[in-house]
Enzyme design. Structure first.
Site, PDB file in Angstrom:
ATOM      1  CG  HIS A  40      40.893   5.281  50.813  1.00 30.72           C
ATOM      2  ND1 HIS A  40      40.479   6.292  49.874  1.00 30.72           N
ATOM      3  CD2 HIS A  40      40.255   4.425  51.072  1.00 30.72           C
ATOM      4  CE1 HIS A  40      38.728   6.142  49.929  1.00 30.72           C
ATOM      5  NE2 HIS A  40      38.771   4.735  49.979  1.00 30.72           N
ATOM      6  CE  LYS A  73      35.752   6.156  52.090  1.00 26.83           C
ATOM      7  NZ  LYS A  73      35.203   6.048  51.117  1.00 26.83           N
ATOM      8  CG  ASN A 128      37.271   2.871  55.008  1.00 27.88           C
ATOM      9  OD1 ASN A 128      38.044   3.877  56.131  1.00 27.88           O
ATOM     10  ND2 ASN A 128      38.173   3.617  53.625  1.00 27.88           N
ATOM     11  CD  GLU A 140      38.334   1.458  47.844  1.00 27.89           C
ATOM     12  OE1 GLU A 140      37.369   0.994  48.549  1.00 27.89           O
ATOM     13  OE2 GLU A 140      39.344   2.736  48.559  1.00 27.89           O
ATOM     14  CB  SER A 150      28.409   2.245  45.779  1.00 22.19           C
ATOM     15  OG  SER A 150      29.586   3.838  45.748  1.00 22.19           O
TER      16      SER A 150
HETATM   17  P1  PGA Z   1      32.002   3.588  49.639  1.00 20.30           P
HETATM   18  O1  PGA Z   1      33.872   3.792  50.127  1.00 20.30           O
HETATM   19  O2  PGA Z   1      31.676   2.345  50.091  1.00 20.30           O
HETATM   20  O3  PGA Z   1      31.309   4.571  50.008  1.00 20.30           O
HETATM   21  O4  PGA Z   1      31.774   3.651  47.884  1.00 20.30           O
HETATM   22  C1  PGA Z   1      34.695   2.470  49.867  1.00 20.30           C
HETATM   23  C2  PGA Z   1      36.038   2.712  50.186  1.00 20.30           C
HETATM   24  O5  PGA Z   1      36.515   4.404  50.317  1.00 20.30           O
HETATM   25  O6  PGA Z   1      37.008   2.106  50.926  1.00 20.30           O
END
Ligand code: PGA
Length: 249
Positions: A97, A11, A9, A168, A213
């Site tokens: 999300h 973002k 992802n 998540e 993470s």
């Molecule tokens: P992250 O994000 O791996 O940077 O914690 C995960 C997500 O928001 O899908």
């Protein structure tokens, strides 16, 4: 047997040149061999879908979007419909999300409608659920996630089996604070048991992936858990080599 699915992802990151380099590195890395029976995908910002679908044409990496409209077409300024995404070759769409729930006030009902719209166009919705730090610390994590899952069950019913659920925990997203593998497993188990109250087949077959993470150095332990069927990877997916290492985990 549920297939392990690893989805990046990005973002709101990327650029034409960065995407090109990333796709090339990941494409080459995947040609060197990936574990069998797994699915890999990457969810990119809308404007890059066309570029990325062309770059991915002969790759085993599947294309994803980060959101989808609940509506088919019409006067919805700024929205992107599932039929448009399907035309771009999109196979996955993230819905609900926590960043969209919190920053754009997305409610469970809207999220379920978005998931339904994606399913109508052969796009697998990745429905995100997760508790806040407060809910976790006050012993209400399962209750919070159950509420989010229940709302999806009531709208989507047995179509849920064609979705992915991404657990998540909000306190683990982008913070470097990963849930322990056992803590994540316990929540995945709780979600599966909740789904089994509705339908045993759905519970047995739906993919439940973990996000928050995920990195190359914790993915192996997480993915080895019996109810964790892969990962949704944010920050670490921006680095092609790190993403490849997670896909191999
Ligand atoms: P992250 O994000 O791996 O940077 O914690 C995960 C997500 O928001 O899908």
């Amino acid at each position: 047997m549920r297939a392990l699915t690893v989805i990046g992802n990005w973002k709101m990151n990327g650029s034409l040149s960065i995407n090109q380099a990333w796709m090339q590195s990941v494409g080459e890395g995947m040609q060197c061999g990936m574990p069998a029976g797994r699915r890999f995908g990457v969810c990119v910002p809308f404007p890059y879908l066309h570029q990325c679908s062309q770059l991915l044409a002969s790759s085993q990496l599947l294309l994803g979007a980060q959101d989808v409209s609940a509506h088919e077409s019409g006067a919805y300024t700024g929205e992107v419909s599932a039929v448009m995404l399907q035309e771009m070759g999109v196979r996955f769409a993230i819905v609900g999300h926590s960043e969209r729930r919190m920053q754009y006030g997305e409610a469970n009902e809207t999220i379920a409608l978005k998931a339904g719209a994606a399913l109508d166009h052969e796009i697998t919705p990745i429905i995100c659920v997760g508790e806040t730090a407060d809910e976790r610390n006050s012993g209400r994590a399962i209750e919070a996630v159950r509420r989010q899952v229940a709302s999806q069950v009531s709208t989507l019913q047995d179509r849920l089996v064609d979705c992915l659920i991404a657990y998540e925990p909000i306190w683990a997203i982008g913070t470097g604070k990963v849930a322990s593998a056992q803590m994540a497993q316990d929540m995945h188990r709780a979600i599966r048991l909740q789904l089994a109250e509705f339908d045993h087949d759905v519970a047995a077959h739906i993919g439940i992936i973990y996000g928050g993470s995920v990195r190359a150095d914790n993915a192996t332990e997480l993915f080895a858990m019996p109810d964790i069927d892969g990962g949704l990877v944010g920050g670490a997916s921006l680095d092609a080599q790190e993403f490849l290492a997670i896909c191999r985990a």
